[in-house]
Write a protein that holds these residues in place. Structure first.
Motif, PDB file in Angstrom:
ATOM      1  N   LEU A 122      13.004   3.309  -8.869  1.00 18.48           N
ATOM      2  CA  LEU A 122      13.112   2.311  -9.924  1.00 18.48           C
ATOM      3  C   LEU A 122      12.256   1.083  -9.604  1.00 18.48           C
ATOM      4  O   LEU A 122      11.628   0.502 -10.490  1.00 18.48           O
ATOM      5  N   VAL A 123      12.220   0.701  -8.330  1.00 18.17           N
ATOM      6  CA  VAL A 123      11.463  -0.474  -7.906  1.00 18.17           C
ATOM      7  C   VAL A 123      10.007  -0.133  -7.630  1.00 18.17           C
ATOM      8  O   VAL A 123       9.087  -0.819  -8.064  1.00 18.17           O
ATOM      9  N   SER A 124       9.779   0.948  -6.900  1.00 16.05           N
ATOM     10  CA  SER A 124       8.429   1.233  -6.406  1.00 16.05           C
ATOM     11  C   SER A 124       7.496   1.766  -7.483  1.00 16.05           C
ATOM     12  O   SER A 124       6.274   1.786  -7.280  1.00 16.05           O
ATOM     13  N   ILE A 125       8.026   2.188  -8.629  1.00 19.03           N
ATOM     14  CA  ILE A 125       7.154   2.664  -9.698  1.00 19.03           C
ATOM     15  C   ILE A 125       6.194   1.562 -10.133  1.00 19.03           C
ATOM     16  O   ILE A 125       5.088   1.816 -10.615  1.00 19.03           O
ATOM     17  N   LEU A 126       6.606   0.299  -9.941  1.00 18.12           N
ATOM     18  CA  LEU A 126       5.729  -0.845 -10.203  1.00 18.12           C
ATOM     19  C   LEU A 126       4.459  -0.737  -9.380  1.00 18.12           C
ATOM     20  O   LEU A 126       3.342  -0.927  -9.888  1.00 18.12           O
ATOM     21  N   GLU A 127       4.600  -0.435  -8.077  1.00 20.17           N
ATOM     22  CA  GLU A 127       3.451  -0.364  -7.187  1.00 20.17           C
ATOM     23  C   GLU A 127       2.582   0.847  -7.489  1.00 20.17           C
ATOM     24  O   GLU A 127       1.362   0.791  -7.333  1.00 20.17           O
TER      25      GLU A 127
ATOM     26  N   MET B 265      -4.606  -3.695   5.445  1.00 19.16           N
ATOM     27  CA  MET B 265      -3.702  -3.650   4.300  1.00 19.16           C
ATOM     28  C   MET B 265      -2.471  -2.782   4.587  1.00 19.16           C
ATOM     29  O   MET B 265      -1.369  -3.074   4.126  1.00 19.16           O
ATOM     30  N   PHE B 266      -2.682  -1.713   5.381  1.00 20.33           N
ATOM     31  CA  PHE B 266      -1.556  -0.863   5.784  1.00 20.33           C
ATOM     32  C   PHE B 266      -0.526  -1.680   6.561  1.00 20.33           C
ATOM     33  O   PHE B 266       0.671  -1.674   6.251  1.00 20.33           O
ATOM     34  N   PHE B 267      -0.992  -2.396   7.572  1.00 15.46           N
ATOM     35  CA  PHE B 267      -0.064  -3.173   8.393  1.00 15.46           C
ATOM     36  C   PHE B 267       0.518  -4.361   7.627  1.00 15.46           C
ATOM     37  O   PHE B 267       1.650  -4.783   7.907  1.00 15.46           O
ATOM     38  N   GLN B 268      -0.241  -4.895   6.661  1.00 15.75           N
ATOM     39  CA  GLN B 268       0.325  -5.981   5.854  1.00 15.75           C
ATOM     40  C   GLN B 268       1.589  -5.523   5.143  1.00 15.75           C
ATOM     41  O   GLN B 268       2.595  -6.231   5.111  1.00 15.75           O
ATOM     42  N   GLN B 269       1.555  -4.330   4.573  1.00 19.30           N
ATOM     43  CA  GLN B 269       2.713  -3.830   3.839  1.00 19.30           C
ATOM     44  C   GLN B 269       3.836  -3.371   4.768  1.00 19.30           C
ATOM     45  O   GLN B 269       5.018  -3.548   4.460  1.00 19.30           O
ATOM     46  N   TRP B 270       3.462  -2.812   5.935  1.00 17.24           N
ATOM     47  CA  TRP B 270       4.496  -2.294   6.825  1.00 17.24           C
ATOM     48  C   TRP B 270       5.063  -3.364   7.748  1.00 17.24           C
ATOM     49  O   TRP B 270       5.851  -3.053   8.652  1.00 17.24           O
ATOM     50  N   THR B 271       4.691  -4.629   7.518  1.00 19.66           N
ATOM     51  CA  THR B 271       5.479  -5.715   8.108  1.00 19.66           C
ATOM     52  C   THR B 271       6.850  -5.776   7.467  1.00 19.66           C
ATOM     53  O   THR B 271       7.760  -6.418   8.000  1.00 19.66           O
ATOM     54  N   GLY B 272       6.983  -5.130   6.301  1.00 17.98           N
ATOM     55  CA  GLY B 272       8.261  -5.121   5.603  1.00 17.98           C
ATOM     56  C   GLY B 272       8.415  -6.264   4.614  1.00 17.98           C
ATOM     57  O   GLY B 272       9.516  -6.490   4.095  1.00 17.98           O
ATOM     58  N   VAL B 273       7.319  -6.961   4.315  1.00 18.10           N
ATOM     59  CA  VAL B 273       7.448  -8.134   3.445  1.00 18.10           C
ATOM     60  C   VAL B 273       7.992  -7.765   2.078  1.00 18.10           C
ATOM     61  O   VAL B 273       8.851  -8.471   1.524  1.00 18.10           O
ATOM     62  N   ASN B 274       7.521  -6.670   1.506  1.00 24.46           N
ATOM     63  CA  ASN B 274       7.997  -6.321   0.174  1.00 24.46           C
ATOM     64  C   ASN B 274       9.367  -5.666   0.204  1.00 24.46           C
ATOM     65  O   ASN B 274      10.071  -5.649  -0.810  1.00 24.46           O
ATOM     66  N   ALA B 275       9.750  -5.139   1.355  1.00 21.33           N
ATOM     67  CA  ALA B 275      11.143  -4.715   1.504  1.00 21.33           C
ATOM     68  C   ALA B 275      12.053  -5.929   1.372  1.00 21.33           C
ATOM     69  O   ALA B 275      13.120  -5.873   0.746  1.00 21.33           O
TER      70      ALA B 275
ATOM     71  N   ALA C  12      -9.742  -1.031   0.221  1.00 19.20           N
ATOM     72  CA  ALA C  12      -8.692  -1.810   0.876  1.00 19.20           C
ATOM     73  C   ALA C  12      -7.571  -2.143  -0.099  1.00 19.20           C
ATOM     74  O   ALA C  12      -6.386  -2.059   0.247  1.00 19.20           O
ATOM     75  N   ALA C  13      -7.921  -2.520  -1.343  1.00 14.76           N
ATOM     76  CA  ALA C  13      -6.908  -2.834  -2.344  1.00 14.76           C
ATOM     77  C   ALA C  13      -6.060  -1.610  -2.672  1.00 14.76           C
ATOM     78  O   ALA C  13      -4.837  -1.704  -2.848  1.00 14.76           O
ATOM     79  N   SER C  14      -6.711  -0.455  -2.728  1.00 16.63           N
ATOM     80  CA  SER C  14      -5.980   0.783  -2.989  1.00 16.63           C
ATOM     81  C   SER C  14      -4.992   1.074  -1.870  1.00 16.63           C
ATOM     82  O   SER C  14      -3.851   1.490  -2.116  1.00 16.63           O
ATOM     83  N   SER C  15      -5.417   0.847  -0.621  1.00 16.50           N
ATOM     84  CA  SER C  15      -4.522   1.029   0.517  1.00 16.50           C
ATOM     85  C   SER C  15      -3.324   0.096   0.413  1.00 16.50           C
ATOM     86  O   SER C  15      -2.176   0.491   0.686  1.00 16.50           O
ATOM     87  N   ASN C  16      -3.572  -1.133  -0.012  1.00 17.22           N
ATOM     88  CA  ASN C  16      -2.493  -2.110  -0.143  1.00 17.22           C
ATOM     89  C   ASN C  16      -1.429  -1.631  -1.114  1.00 17.22           C
ATOM     90  O   ASN C  16      -0.230  -1.609  -0.798  1.00 17.22           O
ATOM     91  N   TRP C  17      -1.849  -1.225  -2.304  1.00 21.76           N
ATOM     92  CA  TRP C  17      -0.879  -0.864  -3.341  1.00 21.76           C
ATOM     93  C   TRP C  17      -0.176   0.459  -3.042  1.00 21.76           C
ATOM     94  O   TRP C  17       1.013   0.621  -3.328  1.00 21.76           O
ATOM     95  N   MET C  18      -0.894   1.425  -2.448  1.00 18.74           N
ATOM     96  CA  MET C  18      -0.240   2.689  -2.132  1.00 18.74           C
ATOM     97  C   MET C  18       0.818   2.499  -1.054  1.00 18.74           C
ATOM     98  O   MET C  18       1.938   3.038  -1.141  1.00 18.74           O
ATOM     99  N   ASN C  19       0.510   1.720  -0.026  1.00 17.33           N
ATOM    100  CA  ASN C  19       1.504   1.462   1.014  1.00 17.33           C
ATOM    101  C   ASN C  19       2.649   0.600   0.481  1.00 17.33           C
ATOM    102  O   ASN C  19       3.803   0.759   0.891  1.00 17.33           O
ATOM    103  N   ASN C  20       2.326  -0.299  -0.444  1.00 15.17           N
ATOM    104  CA  ASN C  20       3.351  -1.093  -1.109  1.00 15.17           C
ATOM    105  C   ASN C  20       4.334  -0.177  -1.843  1.00 15.17           C
ATOM    106  O   ASN C  20       5.560  -0.353  -1.769  1.00 15.17           O
ATOM    107  N   PHE C  21       3.800   0.804  -2.529  1.00 13.74           N
ATOM    108  CA  PHE C  21       4.623   1.784  -3.249  1.00 13.74           C
ATOM    109  C   PHE C  21       5.545   2.544  -2.292  1.00 13.74           C
ATOM    110  O   PHE C  21       6.742   2.695  -2.540  1.00 13.74           O
TER     111      PHE C  21
END
Length: 545
Positions: free
Chosen positions: A80-85, A301-311, A436-445
């Motif tokens: 429900l949430v990650s479909i945004l990403e 971008m991978f590590f930016q998302q896996w810091t857990g910020v969007n969690a 890089a932007a694609s990596s960001n959004w996919m890992n965000n998802f």
């Protein structure tokens, strides 16, 4: 040579004529500042505000009653949430093509239309399938702002997060916070997303086309007029002419580079254009120094998302409740503090990052975030079954979540994007940033999708997991990513193992500038101090990202 690749002597003259740069320059040119503030609505409404809004909505009583089949199960809640990403990732894939074909202006209009349709469907939703169906795939809107206004865009993003958190906190009281709560409590914040989006969609129609897009489409006279109106100077003034010729030189350079690399694909057909794009991306993987840059950009971008910020941003109310804050109201209040501290932490970052450097900012931020995760994990592991008798420990855990938000706000939030934007040679810069932007959004998802299940099944292990990746991110920057602050393109080539690549490109660039007459505007004072290269790269990158 540095920055965007233009003749430094002419660039010095342009910067001298233009006057102050950065924030002082913005305030000196009211028209440019107004355009910048308006364009930053894209960051406020179309990028991160939906994340902030949905974070609070998930915990509201009436929303959980209406969408119980989705929010009661961690797997469907994640979707429900990650479909945004996922929509954002798909949008990234189309943004470049649409922006080149339709213009940045009309691409934003299209994005606003799709975004508004998604918001209307969400607001009127009576079952989870309504939200799954459309969501916010309008994230294809390119965050286009001019020049060094990357900073303003970043502030708009964090400001949008902060405002949306507090909107959720306020509307949570509509009808009460318990069983009497009205569905307007969650429908109103979802609907309010329409306000900045509609303002952006209508207002952008009155904004000028990008001069770069006009030049790329053979509309040189219009591009000259746009620059003239923006500077409030006649078209034949030296400043307007230099800016126009620099844009023209960049376009001719890209065309010449394409002809040199792929001479058999210059007939202009759709098939040839598709192959040109495909082979440009393929070249990033086949040439080792460029592959190194792809790895740096994608892994950053991978590590930016896996810091857990969007969690944290998505599930903050649930996390705070798990840390012992009872009641939806208290958890939303604590979530609102996350928005405030992250916004405030971004302000010094966008002002001083060019003075401090990229590596110190990213490494320190990663290590602080890792420490925060580990402390929260320890406290959760010790007291998750007895928060009611260890209230102080619960508040300490909450404080470290806030410190985590501060650490991300000053470091990996703005600085990761600056890094991945400036490491590329001119000829592949757009393609590199898009990867890089694609990596960001996919890992965000992925993060958004798996976090609810992680919180349910491994509990405090979730914080250990994100803490470990935060630590690894800091070590990755420390050992594998060079410092890029203030480097020229030639120096960037040397540290990435492709010495001579930029030098050859600069020779061709200088030949083009001479051919179109840009050298006629050379600064008479050739000993004038060169402009800050990192500022020039950031100026050139805002349209590319």
């Amino acid at each position: 040579m540095g920055g965007g690749g233009a003749n430094i002597v002419a660039s010095n003259r342009r910067r001298t004529l233009a006057g102050p740069s950065g924030w002082a320059g913005l305030l000196a040119n009211g028209r440019i500042f107004a355009i910048a503030v308006f364009a930053s609505l894209g960051g406020f409404s179309l990028i991160f505000q939906p994340q902030g809004v949905f974070s609070g909505v998930l915990g509201m009583y009436s929303f959980k009653q209406r969408m119980a089949s989705a929010v009661d199960k961690s797997g469907t809640k994640g979707w429900l949430v990650s479909i945004l990403e996922l929509g954002a990732w798909l949008g990234v894939l189309f943004t470049g093509y649409l922006a080149d074909r339709l213009s940045r202006k009309y691409t934003i209009v299209l994005a606003v239309i799709i975004f508004c349709i998604g918001v209307v469907v969400q607001t009127a939703a009576f079952a989870p399938s309504s939200i799954f169906g459309v969501s916010d795939s309008a994230e294809l809107a390119p965050p286009e702002v001019r020049g060094s206004l990357v900073a303003l865009q970043q502030l708009a993003i964090t400001f949008g997060i902060m405002i949306s958190f507090w909107i959720d906190y306020g509307t949570n009281y509509i009808g009460g916070t318990g069983s009497t709560q009205h569905e307007a409590a969650w429908r109103v914040p979802l609907a309010l997303q329409l306000v900045p989006a509609i303002i952006l969609g209508i207002g952008i129609l009155f904004m000028p086309f990008s001069p770069r897009w006009l030049v790329n489409n053979g509309r040189d006279d219009e591009a000259l007029q746009v620059l003239s109106r923006a500077r409030r100077l006649p078209p034949d003034s030296d400043l307007v002419q230099i800016e126009f010729l620099e844009i023209k030189a960049q376009y001719l350079f890209e065309q010449e580079t394409s002809a040199i690399k792929f001479p058999g694909l210059q007939d202009g057909s759709r098939k040839s254009n598709f192959k040109l794009g495909f082979y440009d991306y393929l070249s990033l993987l086949r040439y080792r120094p460029l592959l190194y840059r792809v790895a740096v950009g994608s892994l950053t971008m991978f590590f930016q998302q896996w810091t857990g910020v969007n969690a944290i941003l998505y599930y903050a109310p649930s996390i705070f409740q798990d840390l012992g804050l009872t009641g939806t109201t208290n958890s939303l209040l604590a979530t609102g503090v996350v928005g405030i501290v992250m916004f405030l932490a971004t302000i010094p970052a966008v002002i001083w990052v060019d003075k401090v450097g990229r590596k110190p900012v990213l490494i320190s931020g990663a290590f602080i975030m890792a420490a925060c995760h580990m402390i929260v994990a320890i406290l959760t592991g010790l007291y998750h079954d007895s928060w009611d008798t260890h209230v102080a420990a619960g508040w300490v855990a909450c404080v470290f979540v806030w410190i985590f938000a501060i650490a991300f706000g000053y470091s990996w939030g703005p600085c990761a994007w600056i890094l991945v934007a400036e490491i590329w040679p001119l000829s592949v810069r757009g393609k590199g940033v898009s990867i890089a932007a694609s990596s960001n959004w996919m890992n965000n998802f992925i993060v958004g999708q798996v976090t609810p299940s992680m919180l349910d099944h491994i509990g405090f292990g979730t914080f250990v997991f994100f803490g470990a990746f935060s630590l690894l991110g800091g070590l990755f920057i420390w050992f594998f990513v060079p410092e890029t602050k203030g480097l020229t393109l030639e120096e960037m080539d040397e540290i990435f193992g492709s010495a001579g690549m930029a030098a050859g490109e600069q020779e061709r660039f200088l030949a083009i500038e001479k051919r179109i007459g840009l050298d006629a505007y050379n600064d008479p004072d050739r000993d004038r101090i060169s402009p800050d290269h990192s500022d020039m790269r950031k100026h050139d990158m805002s349209e590319k990202v």
